[in-house]
Design a protein around this motif. Structure first.
Motif, PDB file in Angstrom:
ATOM      1  N   UNK A 119      32.815 106.312  -3.642  1.00 17.87           N
ATOM      2  CA  UNK A 119      31.817 106.549  -2.601  1.00 17.87           C
ATOM      3  C   UNK A 119      31.603 105.328  -1.720  1.00 17.87           C
ATOM      4  N   UNK A 155      34.064 103.755   0.414  1.00 20.97           N
ATOM      5  CA  UNK A 155      34.909 103.555   1.599  1.00 20.97           C
ATOM      6  C   UNK A 155      34.157 103.860   2.898  1.00 20.97           C
ATOM      7  N   UNK A 173      34.903 109.690   0.715  1.00 23.39           N
ATOM      8  CA  UNK A 173      34.026 110.730   0.174  1.00 23.39           C
ATOM      9  C   UNK A 173      32.662 110.588   0.832  1.00 23.39           C
ATOM     10  N   UNK A 174      31.970 111.708   0.943  1.00 32.12           N
ATOM     11  CA  UNK A 174      30.672 111.723   1.622  1.00 32.12           C
ATOM     12  C   UNK A 174      29.579 112.109   0.639  1.00 32.12           C
ATOM     13  N   UNK A 175      29.409 111.297  -0.388  1.00 32.47           N
ATOM     14  CA  UNK A 175      28.372 111.602  -1.371  1.00 32.47           C
ATOM     15  C   UNK A 175      28.910 112.464  -2.489  1.00 32.47           C
ATOM     16  N   UNK A 225      21.283 110.668   2.467  1.00 32.60           N
ATOM     17  CA  UNK A 225      22.420 110.501   1.554  1.00 32.60           C
ATOM     18  C   UNK A 225      23.176 109.219   1.864  1.00 32.60           C
ATOM     19  N   UNK A 282      22.874 107.147  -1.277  1.00 32.06           N
ATOM     20  CA  UNK A 282      23.933 107.526  -2.221  1.00 32.06           C
ATOM     21  C   UNK A 282      25.227 106.766  -2.019  1.00 32.06           C
ATOM     22  N   UNK A 283      25.491 106.322  -0.785  1.00 30.54           N
ATOM     23  CA  UNK A 283      26.754 105.628  -0.536  1.00 30.54           C
ATOM     24  C   UNK A 283      26.566 104.123  -0.682  1.00 30.54           C
ATOM     25  N   UNK A 284      27.570 103.499  -1.244  1.00 34.46           N
ATOM     26  CA  UNK A 284      27.541 102.042  -1.418  1.00 34.46           C
ATOM     27  C   UNK A 284      28.658 101.442  -0.582  1.00 34.46           C
ATOM     28  N   UNK A 285      28.642 100.097  -0.486  1.00 34.10           N
ATOM     29  CA  UNK A 285      29.727  99.402   0.220  1.00 34.10           C
ATOM     30  C   UNK A 285      30.629  98.691  -0.771  1.00 34.10           C
ATOM     31  N   UNK A 286      31.847  98.383  -0.273  1.00 35.18           N
ATOM     32  CA  UNK A 286      32.701  97.500  -1.066  1.00 35.18           C
ATOM     33  C   UNK A 286      32.019  96.146  -1.176  1.00 35.18           C
TER      34      UNK A 286
END
Lengths: 247, 247
Positions: free
Chosen positions: A175, A177, A218-220, B238, B242-246
């Motif tokens: 999650x 990218x 991916x989007x969640x 979201x 819900x999304x994280x970073x590298x």
């Protein structure tokens, strides 16, 4: 207030013609003196309606309107051709959400086949939807729906950032990218987004796109329908780049 | 793989009934041995199909599936009742995007009027759409569509964060409220979102909501349709949470 995109020639001649004139005269029952916004996709103006007929509505310009309503990046959505009227839904909402190009794209798992002559009428329909959605959302420009290509005929070389939505990435918990790419976008970057049709992206298409520099995103954690993925991406770009916080 | 929400009783008895059994037997032509996911909205299991008939499909549990697919906040969408089939579109995509409740709400500028008996059948239809969308997107729970209230009868006191979409805020360039609220959301916060119908929020409704602690928020510079506003809000939450970073 209603916005109308008109040709440069009509702007010079201070007239609105075609479907728009018909709508103003019959549906909206304009009589003259109404104020609307007109634009040739370069500049926008407040205009006062003068004479109204079914074929032609004349106006005078009141003042130029400045103000940028465009996403600060150039986003092209390459949408795997979906079933039913989903393509229209994607063009409508994708336009409101700021896409600069929406390109219905034949991919391996696209079920719809279109004959050559059907393509022309589909494109006309799609462009009409883009124009109306651009007017309703007060865009500065109408997004392009240039053609309906096959995926592997597309030249992606002009794009700075290349995203392919990949559902399996969600299932595998990858999650990071998407947010990493979006939060580092520079102003005026050219962003290509490939979204598969209902059946998703075929393995051979995925490796083809990876070779072209696309990053699977991916989007969640939830599995999104193809059209919902487009809404998510454009909303996230707007949220990241257009919205600010209180100090 | 397909997911099915079933009752606790059916889970105990290891059977699938109703529309789902009909679909499995006739549309999907299950014969037995297929693997599906079943859930009672508390736990999810991989299940192997045993016997198939139009009325009842039996299964055995293979293993429990863990994994949280839910947004880390509880979002209730109070949607000004819109025209046409927009409410269905909002429930479908709103479910994929993680809303916990979607409440069609009569507001001053809602054009649709529903008789009492129509409300029951509408609610049944909306709940069916929420169930199907929850299955397709692999949600852990089905979002609630509890009732179709009038705006001013709703008790908002249990919500921690209260957002009202206000288009005029976009026109006035107020773009900071939404991101400021969303980027400070705490896990398990209860978020109420009010979105007006096509005609927008009436002035008296806006001041009523402000008195109740709602913050007017704009969603970027473009004017969004009512359904697009819902997609934007849920996507942004979201993306933010819900999304994280590298690294």
């Amino acid at each position: 207030m209603q916005k109308y995109f008109i040709t440069k020639e009509n702007l010079e001649n201070r007239v609105i013609t075609g479907d728009d004139a018909y709508q103003m005269s019959t549906v909206l029952r304009f009589k003259g003196d109404e104020i609307v916004m007109v634009s040739d996709s370069e500049k926008s103006y407040l205009a006062k309606i003068l004479n109204v007929s079914k074929d032609e509505v004349s106006f005078e310009i009141v003042e130029e309107k400045t103000g940028n309503m465009e996403l600060p990046v150039f986003v092209s959505i390459f949408q795997g051709y979906p079933k039913g009227d989903k393509m229209e839904e994607i063009i409508k909402h994708g336009t409101e959400l700021g896409a600069k190009q929406i390109i219905p794209t034949f991919m391996k798992r696209s079920i719809v086949k279109l004959e050559e002559k059907k393509i022309t009428s589909k494109l006309e329909r799609f462009r009409k939807i883009a124009k109306e959605a651009a007017e309703q959302s007060f865009r500065n420009v109408i997004p392009e729906v240039p053609s309906i290509p096959y995926l592997k005929t597309i030249d992606f070389s002009s794009f700075d950032v290349k995203i392919v939505c990949y559902e399996e990435s969600a299932k595998n918990g990858e999650l990071k990218a998407f947010k990493s790419l979006i939060s580092n976008l520079k102003e005026n970057a050219r962003v290509a987004v490939v979204v598969g049709p209902e059946g998703g992206i075929d393995d051979s298409e995925l490796s083809y796109l990876k070779d072209k520099g696309f990053i699977p995103c991916a989007l969640g954690p939830r599995i999104l329908r193809t059209e919902t993925a487009v809404f998510y991406i454009l909303s996230a770009i707007s949220y990241e780049m257009e919205l600010k916080k209180w100090k």
